[in-house]
Design a protein around this motif. Structure first.
Motif, PDB file in Angstrom:
ATOM      1  N   UNK A 184     -11.101   4.127  -5.397  1.00 24.44           N
ATOM      2  CA  UNK A 184     -11.668   3.076  -4.544  1.00 24.44           C
ATOM      3  C   UNK A 184     -10.628   1.995  -4.254  1.00 24.44           C
ATOM      4  N   UNK A 185      -9.904   1.560  -5.270  1.00 25.36           N
ATOM      5  CA  UNK A 185      -8.925   0.490  -5.087  1.00 25.36           C
ATOM      6  C   UNK A 185      -7.774   0.922  -4.189  1.00 25.36           C
ATOM      7  N   UNK A 186      -7.354   2.175  -4.316  1.00 23.37           N
ATOM      8  CA  UNK A 186      -6.287   2.686  -3.443  1.00 23.37           C
ATOM      9  C   UNK A 186      -6.703   2.620  -1.985  1.00 23.37           C
ATOM     10  N   UNK A 187      -7.981   2.872  -1.744  1.00 28.09           N
ATOM     11  CA  UNK A 187      -8.478   2.832  -0.367  1.00 28.09           C
ATOM     12  C   UNK A 187      -8.482   1.406   0.186  1.00 28.09           C
ATOM     13  N   UNK A 188      -8.455   0.427  -0.717  1.00 26.01           N
ATOM     14  CA  UNK A 188      -8.474  -0.978  -0.293  1.00 26.01           C
ATOM     15  C   UNK A 188      -7.203  -1.698  -0.736  1.00 26.01           C
ATOM     16  N   UNK A 190      -4.446  -2.573   0.649  1.00 32.47           N
ATOM     17  CA  UNK A 190      -3.889  -3.618   1.509  1.00 32.47           C
ATOM     18  C   UNK A 190      -4.616  -4.953   1.364  1.00 32.47           C
ATOM     19  N   UNK A 191      -5.818  -4.915   0.834  1.00 34.20           N
ATOM     20  CA  UNK A 191      -6.599  -6.144   0.676  1.00 34.20           C
ATOM     21  C   UNK A 191      -6.335  -6.826  -0.666  1.00 34.20           C
ATOM     22  N   UNK A 192      -5.603  -6.154  -1.561  1.00 32.23           N
ATOM     23  CA  UNK A 192      -5.398  -6.668  -2.911  1.00 32.23           C
ATOM     24  C   UNK A 192      -4.088  -7.431  -3.031  1.00 32.23           C
ATOM     25  N   UNK A 193      -4.032  -8.345  -3.976  1.00 28.89           N
ATOM     26  CA  UNK A 193      -2.816  -9.129  -4.204  1.00 28.89           C
ATOM     27  C   UNK A 193      -1.753  -8.282  -4.900  1.00 28.89           C
ATOM     28  N   UNK A 194      -0.534  -8.781  -4.932  1.00 29.27           N
ATOM     29  CA  UNK A 194       0.576  -8.028  -5.526  1.00 29.27           C
ATOM     30  C   UNK A 194       0.361  -7.784  -7.024  1.00 29.27           C
ATOM     31  N   UNK A 195      -0.249  -8.756  -7.711  1.00 26.86           N
ATOM     32  CA  UNK A 195      -0.543  -8.564  -9.134  1.00 26.86           C
ATOM     33  C   UNK A 195      -1.497  -7.386  -9.336  1.00 26.86           C
ATOM     34  N   UNK A 196      -2.477  -7.272  -8.460  1.00 32.87           N
ATOM     35  CA  UNK A 196      -3.443  -6.179  -8.594  1.00 32.87           C
ATOM     36  C   UNK A 196      -2.822  -4.828  -8.253  1.00 32.87           C
ATOM     37  N   UNK A 197      -1.796  -4.814  -7.418  1.00 32.68           N
ATOM     38  CA  UNK A 197      -1.073  -3.557  -7.182  1.00 32.68           C
ATOM     39  C   UNK A 197      -0.485  -3.049  -8.489  1.00 32.68           C
ATOM     40  N   UNK A 198       0.070  -3.966  -9.264  1.00 31.49           N
ATOM     41  CA  UNK A 198       0.627  -3.580 -10.565  1.00 31.49           C
ATOM     42  C   UNK A 198      -0.477  -3.198 -11.550  1.00 31.49           C
ATOM     43  N   UNK A 207      -8.067  -5.438 -12.414  1.00 28.88           N
ATOM     44  CA  UNK A 207      -8.324  -5.850 -11.033  1.00 28.88           C
ATOM     45  C   UNK A 207      -9.673  -6.560 -10.947  1.00 28.88           C
ATOM     46  N   UNK A 208     -10.653  -6.081 -11.718  1.00 28.82           N
ATOM     47  CA  UNK A 208     -11.984  -6.674 -11.701  1.00 28.82           C
ATOM     48  C   UNK A 208     -11.991  -8.084 -12.282  1.00 28.82           C
ATOM     49  N   UNK A 209     -10.949  -8.423 -13.023  1.00 30.47           N
ATOM     50  CA  UNK A 209     -10.868  -9.741 -13.653  1.00 30.47           C
ATOM     51  C   UNK A 209      -9.961 -10.694 -12.872  1.00 30.47           C
ATOM     52  N   UNK A 210      -9.443 -10.251 -11.722  1.00 30.56           N
ATOM     53  CA  UNK A 210      -8.547 -11.083 -10.920  1.00 30.56           C
ATOM     54  C   UNK A 210      -9.312 -12.278 -10.357  1.00 30.56           C
ATOM     55  N   UNK A 211      -8.638 -13.433 -10.308  1.00 35.77           N
ATOM     56  CA  UNK A 211      -9.283 -14.661  -9.819  1.00 35.77           C
ATOM     57  C   UNK A 211      -9.087 -14.870  -8.322  1.00 35.77           C
ATOM     58  N   UNK A 217     -13.814 -10.006  -3.886  1.00 38.61           N
ATOM     59  CA  UNK A 217     -14.699  -9.428  -2.876  1.00 38.61           C
ATOM     60  C   UNK A 217     -14.574  -7.907  -2.841  1.00 38.61           C
ATOM     61  N   UNK A 218     -13.339  -7.414  -2.986  1.00 40.40           N
ATOM     62  CA  UNK A 218     -13.133  -5.957  -3.047  1.00 40.40           C
ATOM     63  C   UNK A 218     -13.792  -5.382  -4.291  1.00 40.40           C
ATOM     64  N   UNK A 219     -13.573  -6.027  -5.443  1.00 42.35           N
ATOM     65  CA  UNK A 219     -14.113  -5.520  -6.705  1.00 42.35           C
ATOM     66  C   UNK A 219     -15.634  -5.483  -6.692  1.00 42.35           C
TER      67      UNK A 219
END
Length: 432
Positions: A184-188, A190-198, A207-211, A217-219
């Motif tokens: 699911x996250x791979x499909x989105x 481009x909407x995630x921050x650089x930290x969440x890419x890592x 990723x679910x704990x990102x502020x 909104x994606x999570x």
């Protein structure tokens, strides 16, 4: 001219007038946790950095961005503790506690350190009260811990606090959820921050704990972890909910809650306050189960569950409640003349030995100024000592809340003060 020094940013002084609230919270915690059979431990504020990397998780913000880490004179990497569970687990292993008792219950209180962006209720030196229970895998242990937090918050008189509950599954069922979450996250992406890419590569749950609001909104639309629980994890989670209901502890199931640490398995929970004084720092207590933490740190395969409450945030809420905290003096001794100063000083010392809280201004001053200081101190009674009182052995206790003066022998002051105390002292233990 030398530069004025101030406290390190994000590390605050706690002064009289406020410290009484902290002491009230800590004292209540010690008394209540003792009822549940939890004994106090104290661990060092410094630990080997590897302890937190292995337990909290290398990809968490705590380890990656927030720890105070330095190399000491022996070239060892040390860190100020950012949380209390990992040090407690290290102590449990180091002292071979598993060989001494099958079920261990500990609590702790003290400062923690994280270099993070400060806001209301979030500081770089902050304080936690927490507890850990080792040796029980049963849902009853999870609920006992939550019951202890719920009773603690209730006894503090705090209102409008909601328990959020979730299960993260275990090593049996979590991989399937991880796979679906990554898809699911791979499909989105481009909407995630650089930290969440890592995070996607190392630990997608982070990723679910990102502020970041966009990441949140994606999570929120991602797969539901509860739909992937295996039968044992499902049964455990259902049992937790049944037991909470039996204790009449209200809760909300929140499948998006993961907590910010890597060691959690199965149950996780947060007590969230809806009070504007906290701003966005609304979680006042949180925890969960971490059955594999002790083993991952080189110890025995022992299940565990625990929590921590943010003391800074609890104090903020109590300040808003307008409650009164701290003990006031039983007696203020004022001096009528310079010749009575030594006698008053000696009398104050004796009465303190006899158990009274006595305020006495060693500077002396006019009787009028001393009476003002007595009123400001909140003392219940004031006794004026002069030549007449010294020679006769008799004096009068003036009730500062109003009323007629009470005759008293100088040798009988302590008993008389206690006998005429209409209200319980502010530091007296609660009957609850």
């Amino acid at each position: 001219m030398s530069q004025t020094l101030s406290a390190v940013k994000g590390m605050n002084d706690l002064l009289p007038g406020e410290i009484e609230i902290w002491q009230h919270v800590e004292g209540l915690a010690r008394e209540l946790f003792g009822r549940f059979g939890y004994g106090e431990i104290r661990t060092p504020m410094l630990e080997d950095t590897a302890l937190f990397v292995r337990s909290v998780g290398e990809e968490t913000d705590i380890v990656g961005k927030e720890m105070y880490t330095f190399t000491d004179k022996n070239d060892r990497s040390l860190s100020l503790r950012p949380e209390g569970t990992a040090p407690a687990a290290r102590a449990y292993i180091e002292h071979s506690i598993v060989n001494k008792e099958p079920l261990t219950r500990w609590f702790y209180t003290g400062p923690m350190f994280r270099y993070e962006r400060m806001k209301t209720g979030r500081y770089r030196q902050f304080y936690q009260i927490g507890a850990e229970a080792y040796g029980s895998k049963e849902a009853a242990q999870d609920v006992e811990v939550m019951d202890m937090v719920a009773q603690f918050l209730q006894k503090l008189g705090l209102q409008d606090i909601t328990l959020n509950l979730n299960s993260l599954g275990d090593e049996t069922c979590r991989p399937a959820y991880h796979a679906k979450l990554v898809e699911y996250l791979q499909a989105h992406r481009e909407e995630l921050c650089s930290d969440c890419h890592r995070r996607m590569e190392k630990n997608p749950l982070r990723v679910l704990d990102c502020k970041n609001p966009t990441c949140q909104a994606v999570a929120a639309k991602g797969p539901n972890v509860l739909e992937f629980l295996c039968e044992p994890c499902r049964a455990h989670f259902d049992d937790v909910q049944r037991k909470l209901t039996a204790l009449d502890i209200k809760f909300v199931v929140n499948p998006r809650m993961v907590r910010g640490l890597d060691y959690y398995t199965r149950t996780v929970f947060e007590f969230i306050a809806s009070h504007p004084a906290l701003g966005t720092a609304s979680t006042v207590g949180a925890g969960g189960r971490y059955d594999k933490l002790v083993k991952s740190l080189g110890g025995p395969d022992v299940p565990a569950v625990g929590f921590a409450c943010g003391l800074d945030r609890l104090v903020l809420l109590l300040k808003e409640s307008q409650q009164k905290f701290g003990a006031t003096p039983d007696l203020f001794i004022a001096v009528a003349d310079a010749g009575s100063h030594d006698a008053a000083f000696t009398l104050a010392s004796r009465l303190r030995r006899e158990g009274l809280r006595v305020d006495f201004d060693t500077r002396g001053g006019s009787l009028k100024s001393q009476m003002k200081r007595s009123d400001k101190s909140g003392a219940r009674f004031t006794l004026v000592l002069g030549e007449l009182e010294r020679t006769s052995g008799q004096a009068k206790l003036k009730p500062m809340a109003g009323g007629e003066p009470i005759p008293v022998a100088l040798d009988d002051i302590a008993r008389t003060v206690r006998a005429h105390s209409a209200a319980p002292r502010a530091d007296a233990p609660s009957a609850s």
